[in-house]
Structures are given as structure tokens and as C-alpha cells.
Design a protein around this motif. Sequence first.
Motif, mmCIF file in Angstrom:
data_model
loop_
_atom_site.group_PDB
_atom_site.id
_atom_site.type_symbol
_atom_site.label_atom_id
_atom_site.label_comp_id
_atom_site.label_asym_id
_atom_site.label_seq_id
_atom_site.Cartn_x
_atom_site.Cartn_y
_atom_site.Cartn_z
ATOM 1 N N HIS A 141 52.336 31.106 34.758
ATOM 2 C CA HIS A 141 53.085 29.924 35.228
ATOM 3 C C HIS A 141 52.160 28.702 35.243
ATOM 4 C CE1 HIS A 141 55.785 27.295 37.303
ATOM 5 N NE2 HIS A 141 56.708 28.235 37.369
ATOM 6 N N PRO A 142 52.563 27.616 34.603
ATOM 7 C CA PRO A 142 51.665 26.453 34.494
ATOM 8 C C PRO A 142 51.429 25.721 35.811
ATOM 9 C CG PRO A 142 53.832 25.953 33.573
ATOM 10 C CD PRO A 142 53.820 27.421 33.853
ATOM 11 N N ALA A 143 52.273 25.937 36.825
ATOM 12 C CA ALA A 143 52.081 25.248 38.105
ATOM 13 C C ALA A 143 50.971 25.865 38.937
ATOM 14 C CB ALA A 143 53.383 25.252 38.896
ATOM 15 N N LEU A 144 50.536 27.070 38.597
ATOM 16 C CA LEU A 144 49.464 27.721 39.359
ATOM 17 C C LEU A 144 48.134 27.124 38.917
ATOM 18 C CD1 LEU A 144 48.722 29.835 41.460
ATOM 19 C CD2 LEU A 144 48.581 31.526 39.626
ATOM 20 N N LYS A 145 47.534 26.331 39.794
ATOM 21 C CA LYS A 145 46.355 25.551 39.436
ATOM 22 C C LYS A 145 45.042 26.228 39.818
ATOM 23 C CE LYS A 145 49.013 22.357 37.853
ATOM 24 N NZ LYS A 145 49.172 22.217 36.375
ATOM 25 N N ALA A 146 45.047 27.107 40.823
ATOM 26 C CA ALA A 146 43.813 27.770 41.248
ATOM 27 C C ALA A 146 44.183 28.958 42.119
ATOM 28 C CB ALA A 146 42.904 26.810 42.023
ATOM 29 N N ILE A 147 43.310 29.964 42.131
ATOM 30 C CA ILE A 147 43.495 31.122 42.999
ATOM 31 C C ILE A 147 42.177 31.438 43.700
ATOM 32 C CG2 ILE A 147 45.369 32.099 41.624
ATOM 33 C CD1 ILE A 147 43.393 34.078 40.421
ATOM 34 N N SER A 148 42.291 32.136 44.844
ATOM 35 C CA SER A 148 41.113 32.521 45.612
ATOM 36 C C SER A 148 41.261 33.970 46.084
ATOM 37 C CB SER A 148 40.924 31.576 46.805
ATOM 38 O OG SER A 148 39.773 31.923 47.540
ATOM 39 N N PRO A 149 41.190 34.939 45.158
ATOM 40 C CA PRO A 149 41.322 36.346 45.538
ATOM 41 C C PRO A 149 40.053 36.850 46.213
ATOM 42 C CG PRO A 149 40.903 36.159 43.187
ATOM 43 C CD PRO A 149 41.026 34.761 43.708
ATOM 44 N N ARG A 150 40.221 37.564 47.304
ATOM 45 C CA ARG A 150 39.099 38.084 48.076
ATOM 46 C C ARG A 150 39.231 39.602 48.216
ATOM 47 N NH1 ARG A 150 38.529 37.187 53.023
ATOM 48 N NH2 ARG A 150 36.389 36.404 53.180
ATOM 49 N N LEU A 151 38.119 40.305 48.008
ATOM 50 C CA LEU A 151 38.029 41.720 48.369
ATOM 51 C C LEU A 151 39.152 42.527 47.724
ATOM 52 C CD1 LEU A 151 37.426 40.998 52.158
ATOM 53 C CD2 LEU A 151 35.674 41.268 50.400
ATOM 54 N N THR A 152 39.267 42.435 46.412
ATOM 55 C CA THR A 152 40.396 43.032 45.718
ATOM 56 C C THR A 152 40.027 43.346 44.272
ATOM 57 O OG1 THR A 152 42.765 42.768 45.317
ATOM 58 C CG2 THR A 152 41.391 40.834 44.941
ATOM 59 N N GLY A 153 41.006 43.846 43.515
ATOM 60 C CA GLY A 153 40.781 44.122 42.104
ATOM 61 C C GLY A 153 42.099 44.347 41.393
ATOM 62 N N THR A 154 42.120 44.129 40.097
ATOM 63 C CA THR A 154 43.351 44.323 39.336
ATOM 64 C C THR A 154 43.742 45.789 39.249
ATOM 65 O OG1 THR A 154 42.109 44.363 37.256
ATOM 66 C CG2 THR A 154 43.010 42.245 37.953
ATOM 67 N N ALA A 155 42.812 46.716 39.494
ATOM 68 C CA ALA A 155 43.127 48.146 39.510
ATOM 69 C C ALA A 155 43.214 48.683 40.935
ATOM 70 C CB ALA A 155 42.081 48.926 38.712
ATOM 71 N N LEU A 156 43.475 47.802 41.893
ATOM 72 C CA LEU A 156 43.507 48.182 43.302
ATOM 73 C C LEU A 156 44.437 49.368 43.531
ATOM 74 C CD1 LEU A 156 42.524 47.187 46.162
ATOM 75 C CD2 LEU A 156 44.739 46.044 46.318
ATOM 76 N N GLY A 157 43.922 50.404 44.230
ATOM 77 C CA GLY A 157 44.764 51.502 44.659
ATOM 78 C C GLY A 157 45.177 52.490 43.606
ATOM 79 N N GLU A 158 44.823 52.262 42.370
ATOM 80 C CA GLU A 158 45.257 53.153 41.295
ATOM 81 C C GLU A 158 44.604 54.521 41.445
ATOM 82 O OE1 GLU A 158 47.479 53.957 37.829
ATOM 83 O OE2 GLU A 158 47.466 52.168 39.073
ATOM 84 N N PRO A 159 45.381 55.613 41.394
ATOM 85 C CA PRO A 159 44.759 56.940 41.430
ATOM 86 C C PRO A 159 43.833 57.154 40.244
ATOM 87 C CG PRO A 159 47.135 57.082 41.766
ATOM 88 C CD PRO A 159 46.843 55.680 41.329
ATOM 89 N N VAL A 160 42.853 58.030 40.410
ATOM 90 C CA VAL A 160 41.941 58.355 39.322
ATOM 91 C C VAL A 160 42.718 59.046 38.205
ATOM 92 C CG1 VAL A 160 39.981 59.786 38.637
ATOM 93 C CG2 VAL A 160 39.898 58.482 40.775
ATOM 94 N N ARG A 161 42.637 58.506 37.020
ATOM 95 C CA ARG A 161 43.258 59.120 35.846
ATOM 96 C C ARG A 161 42.167 59.744 35.005
ATOM 97 N NH1 ARG A 161 48.062 59.028 38.203
ATOM 98 N NH2 ARG A 161 49.071 56.978 38.241
ATOM 99 N N ARG A 162 42.201 61.035 34.859
ATOM 100 C CA ARG A 162 41.136 61.734 34.148
ATOM 101 C C ARG A 162 41.403 61.759 32.652
ATOM 102 N NH1 ARG A 162 41.850 64.043 39.065
ATOM 103 N NH2 ARG A 162 39.976 64.222 40.346
ATOM 104 N N ASP A 163 40.436 61.327 31.868
ATOM 105 C CA ASP A 163 40.523 61.402 30.419
ATOM 106 C C ASP A 163 40.289 62.848 30.009
ATOM 107 O OD1 ASP A 163 40.225 61.300 27.697
ATOM 108 O OD2 ASP A 163 38.752 59.679 27.677
ATOM 109 N N PRO A 164 41.268 63.491 29.374
ATOM 110 C CA PRO A 164 41.079 64.906 29.008
ATOM 111 C C PRO A 164 39.950 65.132 28.024
ATOM 112 C CG PRO A 164 43.068 64.005 27.998
ATOM 113 C CD PRO A 164 42.578 62.979 28.973
ATOM 114 N N ASP A 165 39.516 64.068 27.339
ATOM 115 C CA ASP A 165 38.435 64.210 26.359
ATOM 116 C C ASP A 165 37.062 63.928 26.968
ATOM 117 O OD1 ASP A 165 40.284 64.782 24.334
ATOM 118 O OD2 ASP A 165 40.632 62.647 23.990
#
Length: 555
Positions: A141-165
Motif C-alpha cells: 500500500h503506497p500510503a504506508l510511509k514507515a514501520i517500526s517492528p520490534r522483537l518480531t520476525g516474518t517467520a514468527l511462531g511457525e512450527p519447525v518444518r523438517r526437510d526430509p533431505d
Amino acid sequence: MFEVSRIPPAPESPLSFAARIRMRDGILLAGDVYLPGAPEASDEAPGDTILIRLPYDKSGVYTFIPQVAEYFMQRGYRVVAQDVRGKFRSEGDALLFVNEVDDGYDTIEWITQQSWSNGRVAMWGDSYYGYTQWAAAASGHPALKAISPRLTGTALGEPVRRDPDSRTAGVEWGVTYLYPLTQFFDRDMVLWEPDWARRDFAAQAEEFMAQVGCRSLSYDQWYPHPVSLPRFPSGDPFAGRSVPTLHTIGWWDNCSPLSWADVERIESHPHWDAHHHLRIESIDHESFQLLDSDEDRVMDRSVEQIADLLPRTLDPALDFFEIFVRGNGSAADVPRVTWDLAHGDGMRDAATWPPTGVRTVTRYATDGGELTAERPAVPTTRSWTHDPDDLVPSTVPDAFAYLLTMPDEAPLGERGDVLTFTTAAAMADVNLAGPVSARVTISSDGPIMDCFVRVLDVAPDGTALRIARGQRQLRDATEPGTLEIDLGHIGYRLRAGHRLRVHVASSDYPEFLPQTGTGADPWAWGPTRLNIQSLVVGGPDAFALEFTVLEGDLP
């Protein structure tokens, strides 16, 4: 029967007025709108807006958003605090993570159409409401001019997915499957705890849902048969339009590995990297500080303590928004990196992270329990027993609030299932600034082995503070495997007379799900068996740690 308590939405703040914001699929999300001057100042001149999207009750005491909004209004900002979809007063299903991109876009679009909005929007928040910022930024969205994310991540809370290889994987947080059974179970905040002594958590989850008479959509999405619902429609949160970002990481935040993974991803996207500003503080996930007074180490903060917390939490974001939202100044006025040297001289500025002038220093474990600059030529093996009935205990009751109790971890080294290696005392102060990693060659007589590596600062009185940690899992562990374990980043002053110590173990319970010794699913539990675990010390496969040193000589 479990003891279950529900926390419904708190009364909406008298400083705000209620709004119901329609999403593209017709779902209405609840918002509190705060306007400077009066709760319903419809004639207020248009201005900049700060959006906070969270699942913890926009009006509740836990996140004290009304006080945050009041602080932002003092700087002339309009504030919209919104319950995410399915939570508290918002309609829809309580489904973790997957709706936040589109819902973020639609909420920003609604803001831009209000008479009190000038079309410029910023976002702020911690943890899940840091994640909603990454999601809204990914919406483009072009109206979003700045963000200030703290103590987080884009993979937050995701269960561990094991690579079978692959033979290696992450070690699962104990809280992963509990989050959709508590905070994200349904509209309310639902609080209960499993019996940690039983460890048949999958069975207890079913007992809990039978007791309350409904199921968790998010839990069923993840377990026992994971359903892949994409969080980011583009697949990469940093593939699209970039947004100026003030990205805050805590040295003692248990979610910091997710933050650092995003830093690494951003570095590979030049259009994002150009607008990425890093702030690193001596805090944990609940914003307790390393140097807090004893009076301030309380989970239920008073109104006065919250007021004292707001300036150090919000002022960096407000200064950042002044430039990137309001245009008062230049991007060159904002340091690319601001970081805290714990036990040092406070915050420092740098052009890059790690700062210029650092060097990598390696220390090797010896069979005699030392950490030295010279690698032992002859390989030896150190072994210990992993007992599923006598696990290495986690040192804090709440992994998200490590600095609330700031425990002495030295006693863990006295256990027979924890290996300990220690340097000589530092002759002078040593400033560490950058990544820490470990290289281990391990094996087990069981099928799966978890390896936990912790770095401690040992004071002259023998007490030990954890300053870095990491963990990895080795599958098919009856065959030795070499793992590179990321222990995160540190900014830390090891003071003269102090020593570094390393603990190696194969459990950390209940912060992480423990291995059964038989390969059974740790969440479901099942049959258990003692395992003999082994670590190679010395020789070409020596146990080695790499530290990043800025100033001084590591002992």
C-alpha cells in the motif's frame, strides 16, 4: 480437568471512539480511533496516523495501548488500534498469520479515506503486532510511509518444518502449539497450562478442546497434519515495494533468531536494505532491561512504571517517523545502526552491523574443561546421558521475560548431563559485537539428538549470566554429524576479571520440546529410552566457538 480462564475484551478507552472497518470479504474488524484534542473530533484537521494491529486486545491492560496512543497523540498523531481478525471485538476466524497482508492493506486504505487522515500512515508494535507491520508492508500500500517492528520476525511462531533431505533441523519451542490453544484459540484470551510432568501434550490438547467444547482452527492447521496456508501472497515478504523501517532487536529476546534471519534476508534485497535501520537494545521480549532496578522487574507494571517505559520504547519510533512520515529532516540524519553495548557505555551508532573494525576469534574446548586459543591436536570424546525423565531444566519460568528474573545459570553446569568449558579470566575489558557460532561434531545411540549450546559471562563470584545461545537437531544421530550452530548476535562488554563459559546439553525443558530417546514425536510423547550423547573435543572435528571481537583481547 484443566483450570481455564477467559479474558474478554476490556472496555474501550474513553480517549477513543469505536470504528468497524470492513475488509474486502465483508468481515468487520474493530478499531479504536484516537484523535488529538477530543475523542470524536470530527472537525480535526487531517494529520498523520499510526496504525497498531494486534491480537492481544486493543483496549486491554497487557499491552497498554491506550497509554501508547495517548503518548503518540501528544506528538500530534492520530492513532488507530485494531483487533486483528477473529480476536476480541473483530469478526472472522482466529487464524494465525495468514490474513494479515490483505487485512493490513484494507485497514490502511480505510484510514486514507477518513476526514482526519492526510493519507500518510506509519505502523508500530512488538511481537505479533510487529509481524502485522511486515505483512502490511508486503501488501504494497503506497500510503504506508514507515514501520517500526520490534522483537518480531516474518517467520514468527511457525512450527519447525523438517526437510526430509537434511539431517538437521531446528529444535521446537515448547510454546509453539500452545499459542493457538491459548492466545489465538478463539476471540477471547484463553489461559490454561498443560501438566508439564505428563508430556503427552497432543493428548492434553485434545482433552482441553473437549473440555471447552470447541477446536482451534490454527492448531488444526498445524497439527498433526500441517496445512500450508501462505502468509505472504508473493512468497517473499521483501520482494515488493520497500518501506523505511526502524527494526528493533533485543539481545535477550527469545525471538531474536527470527529477527536476525530477517536482517539477513533484507541484506539480499538492495531496495529494502537501503531503507533498513537497525536498533539493538539490552532487552528481552517483554522489554525488561538488563540494567533495570529490582523494583522495575515486575510483570504487572504500575501506571507509573508504564509511563516511565513509554519514552524509551516510543521515542526512537517517533524520531524515525518525524523524518520518514513527516519529512522533517533527511534519511542521512538517522544512523543505519544504533546498538547497545551491554555493561558498556550505552548506545552507539554504526554505519553497518557488525561495526567496522571487528575481528573473528576462535576458542576451542579441551578435554579438561577449558576454552583456549589453541586447538587440541588429539581428538577425544566427552559423553553424557540424556534422560527423558530427568531433563535439563529451563532457567526461567517465562522464556519471553528472561531479564525479569535474570537467573544465575552456573548451577546447571554441576549437572552430569551438562558439559562445561571455561576460559581464563579477562585481563582487561573485552567488547564483543557481532555474531557468535559453534561448530560441533556430535552423535548419539538414539535416533535423534538435540544439541543446546549456551555462552555465559562468569563473574568473579562464580555467578553466570547467559549472553548467547543456539540449538540444532541431528537426525540419524547414530552416525556422527557436524553442525554449525548459530548462537545469535551479541553486543556485550566482558569485564576484566570475568570469564566466558559454555554449556552443552541435549535438553532445555519446558522452553523446548524434549526428545523421547526413541524418535517418538515430542509433542505426542510415547515410549522413552536413555541415550548416550557424545561430543568430539580436539582434532580436526574439534568443538569450536567463533566470537566477534570489537575491542580488547579475548582470554
